[in-house]
Motif scaffolding. Structure first.
Motif, mmCIF file in Angstrom:
data_model
loop_
_atom_site.group_PDB
_atom_site.id
_atom_site.type_symbol
_atom_site.label_atom_id
_atom_site.label_comp_id
_atom_site.label_asym_id
_atom_site.label_seq_id
_atom_site.Cartn_x
_atom_site.Cartn_y
_atom_site.Cartn_z
ATOM 1 N N ALA A 78 0.858 -1.206 0.000
ATOM 2 C CA ALA A 78 0.000 0.000 0.000
ATOM 3 C C ALA A 78 0.885 1.243 0.000
ATOM 4 O O ALA A 78 0.892 1.998 0.969
ATOM 5 N N PRO A 79 1.648 1.464 -1.090
ATOM 6 C CA PRO A 79 2.658 2.535 -1.110
ATOM 7 C C PRO A 79 2.074 3.938 -1.220
ATOM 8 O O PRO A 79 2.786 4.914 -0.977
ATOM 9 N N ALA A 80 0.783 4.047 -1.572
ATOM 10 C CA ALA A 80 0.193 5.388 -1.764
ATOM 11 C C ALA A 80 -1.315 5.290 -1.515
ATOM 12 O O ALA A 80 -1.847 4.176 -1.455
ATOM 13 N N PRO A 81 -1.997 6.424 -1.343
ATOM 14 C CA PRO A 81 -3.457 6.358 -1.155
ATOM 15 C C PRO A 81 -4.104 5.651 -2.351
ATOM 16 O O PRO A 81 -3.557 5.689 -3.457
ATOM 17 N N PRO A 82 -5.250 4.972 -2.130
ATOM 18 C CA PRO A 82 -5.914 4.332 -3.264
ATOM 19 C C PRO A 82 -6.321 5.388 -4.302
ATOM 20 O O PRO A 82 -6.521 6.544 -3.937
ATOM 21 N N PRO A 83 -6.434 4.991 -5.589
ATOM 22 C CA PRO A 83 -6.863 5.973 -6.589
ATOM 23 C C PRO A 83 -8.275 6.450 -6.262
ATOM 24 O O PRO A 83 -9.014 5.750 -5.580
ATOM 25 N N SER A 84 -8.614 7.663 -6.679
ATOM 26 C CA SER A 84 -9.991 8.112 -6.418
ATOM 27 C C SER A 84 -10.740 8.326 -7.732
ATOM 28 O O SER A 84 -10.141 8.637 -8.758
ATOM 29 N N LEU A 85 -12.046 8.087 -7.685
ATOM 30 C CA LEU A 85 -12.894 8.145 -8.885
ATOM 31 C C LEU A 85 -13.627 9.483 -8.953
ATOM 32 O O LEU A 85 -13.974 10.058 -7.915
ATOM 33 N N PRO A 86 -13.937 9.982 -10.173
ATOM 34 C CA PRO A 86 -14.807 11.157 -10.275
ATOM 35 C C PRO A 86 -16.214 10.790 -9.791
ATOM 36 O O PRO A 86 -16.643 9.647 -9.942
ATOM 37 N N VAL A 87 -16.883 11.769 -9.176
ATOM 38 C CA VAL A 87 -18.240 11.550 -8.666
ATOM 39 C C VAL A 87 -19.147 12.654 -9.210
ATOM 40 O O VAL A 87 -18.784 13.830 -9.153
ATOM 41 N N THR A 88 -20.300 12.263 -9.777
ATOM 42 C CA THR A 88 -21.240 13.269 -10.299
ATOM 43 C C THR A 88 -22.574 13.157 -9.566
ATOM 44 O O THR A 88 -22.917 12.081 -9.064
ATOM 45 N N PHE A 89 -23.297 14.281 -9.455
ATOM 46 C CA PHE A 89 -24.570 14.335 -8.733
ATOM 47 C C PHE A 89 -25.710 14.638 -9.700
ATOM 48 O O PHE A 89 -25.583 15.529 -10.544
ATOM 49 N N SER A 90 -26.836 13.921 -9.553
ATOM 50 C CA SER A 90 -28.017 14.205 -10.377
ATOM 51 C C SER A 90 -28.674 15.485 -9.857
ATOM 52 O O SER A 90 -28.418 15.919 -8.726
ATOM 53 N N ALA A 91 -29.561 16.034 -10.658
ATOM 54 C CA ALA A 91 -30.299 17.241 -10.235
ATOM 55 C C ALA A 91 -31.141 16.923 -9.000
ATOM 56 O O ALA A 91 -31.225 17.727 -8.063
ATOM 57 N N ALA A 92 -31.711 15.713 -8.963
ATOM 58 C CA ALA A 92 -32.543 15.318 -7.812
ATOM 59 C C ALA A 92 -31.703 15.311 -6.533
ATOM 60 O O ALA A 92 -32.122 15.822 -5.485
ATOM 61 N N ALA A 93 -30.491 14.783 -6.637
ATOM 62 C CA ALA A 93 -29.607 14.725 -5.458
ATOM 63 C C ALA A 93 -29.231 16.132 -5.005
ATOM 64 O O ALA A 93 -29.258 16.440 -3.809
ATOM 65 N N GLU A 94 -28.927 16.991 -5.969
ATOM 66 C CA GLU A 94 -28.564 18.376 -5.621
ATOM 67 C C GLU A 94 -29.732 19.083 -4.919
ATOM 68 O O GLU A 94 -29.542 19.809 -3.942
ATOM 69 N N THR A 95 -30.941 18.812 -5.392
ATOM 70 C CA THR A 95 -32.126 19.439 -4.782
ATOM 71 C C THR A 95 -32.277 18.988 -3.330
ATOM 72 O O THR A 95 -32.561 19.793 -2.429
ATOM 73 N N ARG A 96 -32.029 17.707 -3.072
ATOM 74 C CA ARG A 96 -32.124 17.192 -1.690
ATOM 75 C C ARG A 96 -31.109 17.898 -0.799
ATOM 76 O O ARG A 96 -31.394 18.217 0.346
ATOM 77 N N LEU A 97 -29.919 18.132 -1.330
ATOM 78 C CA LEU A 97 -28.857 18.746 -0.517
ATOM 79 C C LEU A 97 -29.157 20.216 -0.244
ATOM 80 O O LEU A 97 -28.857 20.731 0.841
ATOM 81 N N LEU A 98 -29.795 20.878 -1.205
ATOM 82 C CA LEU A 98 -30.054 22.326 -1.077
ATOM 83 C C LEU A 98 -30.917 22.653 0.131
ATOM 84 O O LEU A 98 -30.772 23.708 0.745
ATOM 85 N N VAL A 99 -31.828 21.726 0.513
ATOM 86 C CA VAL A 99 -32.763 22.037 1.604
ATOM 87 C C VAL A 99 -32.163 21.717 2.983
ATOM 88 O O VAL A 99 -32.814 21.935 4.006
ATOM 89 N N ARG A 100 -30.950 21.196 3.012
ATOM 90 C CA ARG A 100 -30.362 20.792 4.298
ATOM 91 C C ARG A 100 -29.376 21.838 4.818
ATOM 92 O O ARG A 100 -28.589 22.402 4.040
ATOM 93 N N ARG A 101 -29.383 22.014 6.191
ATOM 94 C CA ARG A 101 -28.400 22.960 6.755
ATOM 95 C C ARG A 101 -26.989 22.424 6.574
ATOM 96 O O ARG A 101 -26.034 23.170 6.383
ATOM 97 N N ASP A 102 -26.856 21.096 6.605
ATOM 98 C CA ASP A 102 -25.514 20.509 6.439
ATOM 99 C C ASP A 102 -25.276 20.109 4.986
ATOM 100 O O ASP A 102 -24.437 19.259 4.694
ATOM 101 N N GLY A 103 -26.042 20.693 4.054
ATOM 102 C CA GLY A 103 -25.963 20.307 2.637
ATOM 103 C C GLY A 103 -24.559 20.346 2.061
ATOM 104 O O GLY A 103 -24.116 19.387 1.412
ATOM 105 N N ASP A 104 -23.807 21.403 2.341
ATOM 106 C CA ASP A 104 -22.456 21.509 1.758
ATOM 107 C C ASP A 104 -21.518 20.447 2.341
ATOM 108 O O ASP A 104 -20.793 19.769 1.608
ATOM 109 N N SER A 105 -21.560 20.277 3.679
ATOM 110 C CA SER A 105 -20.623 19.297 4.269
ATOM 111 C C SER A 105 -21.049 17.877 3.884
ATOM 112 O O SER A 105 -20.194 17.012 3.674
#
Ligand code: SAM
Length: 252
Positions: free
Chosen positions: A162-189
């Motif tokens: 384990a010589p280095a951190p594991p590779p990381s993948l790109p992550v994308t959010f649907s519009a529905a997911a973004e809408t759910r996050l917008l209504v939350r106080r902790d949405g950004d975190s």
């Protein structure tokens, strides 16, 4: 002065250890938790010390340290252990000695994690606010030690398979997911936590090697939500797409 006598049974050479507190974490399940601390710095937790360890005197001066070593018990791991284990990092096909890995299935079930200390709260007993951990909710903690970078940071050290951190993948959010996050106080975190956890690709190793099955759906629970996602491949680049975020209880 709190007098604690930690018994040891000389005959059986066994020691009885008592948890000093428990973790309340962003990770309700083991599934999806990054394999080491620091891979998802947005992961929050609190460590609440239990009597008699909740004496504020016991953490005097701790706030001056930015990072802590936590020694804990893999309480959701079986007590049975085997000398050889299959590190997920190697796809689950190669065996290594248990002491040559950070496996959760090990003698004494002891874990060690370096976490960021955000705040020391001594208003009611002792609660430590932490970040970047890799601990499931309810994890029993046996000891806390301040991290000493001058003694413990060895970037030139060799780290075997384990010589280095594991590779990381790109992550994308649907519009529905973004809408759910917008209504939350902790949405950004929460968005940052979801992105960091999924970038570590929590899918089982054998799914990753298999042909991408876009119809396959996955779910990972974080805080009070169930994050639904699936793999996509665009121009040969694999990513994970957040289809929806299901609230499991009333928003915070
Ligand atoms: N940093 C620690 C170490 O090196 O000892 C833990 C490394 S271990 C590979 C990290 C994994 O432990 C996480 O991905 C999670 O699935 C698992 N885990 C976290 N808390 C646990 C617990 N209380 N009991 C059992 N497994 C746990």
């Amino acid at each position: 002065m709190t007098d604690c006598d930690f018994s040891s049974d000389e005959a059986s050479n066994a020691f009885t250890l008592t948890p000093i507190g428990r973790i309340a974490s962003d990770y309700p399940d083991k599934f999806g938790i990054p394999r080491q601390p620091g891979l998802a710095s947005a992961a929050q937790a609190t460590l609440t010390l239990t009597p008699p360890f909740d004496d504020p005197l016991s953490v005097r001066g701790l706030e001056a340290f930015s990072h802590l070593w936590l020694t804990f018990v893999f309480h959701q791991s079986p007590t049975r252990w085997t000398p050889l284990v299959r590190p997920p990092r190697l796809g689950g096909n190669v065996k290594h000695g248990v002491f040559a890995t950070r496996s959760t299935h090990r003698p004494n079930r002891l874990g060690l994690s370096l976490v960021e200390l955000v705040k020391v709260d001594t208003h009611h007993g002792v609660t430590l606010h932490l970040r970047g951990h890799d601990l499931v909710d309810g994890t029993p903690v046996l000891d806390i030690k301040p991290y000493l970078a001058w003694a413990e940071a060895l970037p030139e050290a060799h780290s075997g398979f384990a010589p280095a951190p594991p590779p990381s993948l790109p992550v994308t959010f649907s519009a529905a997911a973004e809408t759910r996050l917008l209504v939350r106080r902790d949405g950004d975190s929460l968005r940052e936590l979801i992105r960091q956890v999924l970038a570590q690709d929590p899918r089982p190793a054998y799914h990753k090697n298999a042909q991408n099955k876009p119809e396959r759906r996955y779910g990972v629970r974080l805080r009070d939500v169930d994050v639904r996602f699936y793999p996509t491949t665009t121009n040969g680049i694999e990513a994970l797409h957040i289809e929806d975020i299901i609230v499991l209880s009333s928003p915070t």
